[in-house]
Design a protein around this motif. Structure first.
Motif, PDB file in Angstrom:
ATOM      1  N   GLU A  65       0.908  -2.404  -7.151  1.00  0.00           N
ATOM      2  CA  GLU A  65      -0.612  -3.481  -7.939  1.00  0.00           C
ATOM      3  C   GLU A  65      -1.143  -2.779  -6.941  1.00  0.00           C
ATOM      4  O   GLU A  65      -2.307  -3.165  -7.639  1.00  0.00           O
ATOM      5  CB  GLU A  65       0.096  -5.024  -8.242  1.00  0.00           C
ATOM      6  N   ASP A  68      -2.752   0.141  -7.308  1.00  0.00           N
ATOM      7  CA  ASP A  68      -3.326   0.197  -9.291  1.00  0.00           C
ATOM      8  C   ASP A  68      -4.857  -0.603  -9.014  1.00  0.00           C
ATOM      9  O   ASP A  68      -5.457   0.013  -9.237  1.00  0.00           O
ATOM     10  CB  ASP A  68      -2.298  -0.783  -9.856  1.00  0.00           C
ATOM     11  N   SER A  72      -8.090   1.594  -9.810  1.00  0.00           N
ATOM     12  CA  SER A  72      -8.378   0.707 -11.220  1.00  0.00           C
ATOM     13  C   SER A  72     -10.410   0.469 -11.527  1.00  0.00           C
ATOM     14  O   SER A  72     -11.011   0.055 -10.844  1.00  0.00           O
ATOM     15  CB  SER A  72      -7.776  -0.607 -11.449  1.00  0.00           C
TER      16      SER A  72
END
Length: 179
Positions: A65, A68, A72
């Motif tokens: 995560e 990510d 992002s």
């Protein structure tokens, strides 16, 4: 075993390492440092700092995560409010991030990881994480690494692993209810 991901703690952890690195950090090195901090906190205190899922990838261990968040482009997240989208492979802070959510134990883990690995290059960190006992070669893909495997490879007793698993399950249950 699964832990609840905490984006605020992940951002504060990243900010700690970025600030310690002079305000700019290669994001490959950053995610490796965060993995090592989560790993150390899991083994020594029974819970990772960020709660991110660990994955073995071709370039070593990664908190999924967190990676990510780095990649992002989504605006309006706590991460993006404080950490700029990468410029090349570097990230930097856009505004100060107080470590308000981090406990003294967690800050001590970050300090220890920074002291041991903070000056290492991303290539040195990739090589090091390939040598961790929980690393499994994923080929060109990725493999999720269960926290239980990390704990077993670190020599944590089975009874303590079961206790950590029960605490993680309760944390996930409470998070689900509060959402």
């Amino acid at each position: 075993m699964q832990f609840s991901y905490d984006s605020i703690k992940a951002t504060q952890t990243a900010a700690y390492f970025i600030q310690a690195g002079g305000g700019v950090k290669n994001y490959t090195a950053l995610v490796k440092l965060i993995y090592l901090a989560d790993r150390e906190a899991l083994v020594s205190h029974g819970s990772p700092i960020t709660g991110a899922a660990a994955f073995a990838m071709p370039n070593g261990m990664v908190p999924s995560e967190v990676l990510d968040e780095v990649k992002s482009a989504k605006e309006g997240t706590y991460w993006r409010d404080h950490i700029a989208y990468p410029s090349g492979y570097d990230v930097q802070l856009t505004s100060p991030v107080p470590p308000a959510m981090l406990s003294d134990e967690e800050t001590n883990v970050l300090s220890s990881i920074q002291s041991k690995f903070g000056s290492w290059t991303f290539n040195q960190l990739i090589e090091y994480t390939h040598k961790l006992p929980e690393y499994q070669d994923p080929g060109t893909s990725s493999i999720r690494i269960d926290p239980e495997l990390i704990l077993r490879k670190a020599g944590v007793k089975e009874e303590h692993i079961r206790e950590i698993g029960a605490q993680a399950e309760m944390q996930m249950f409470h998070k689900t209810i509060s959402e």
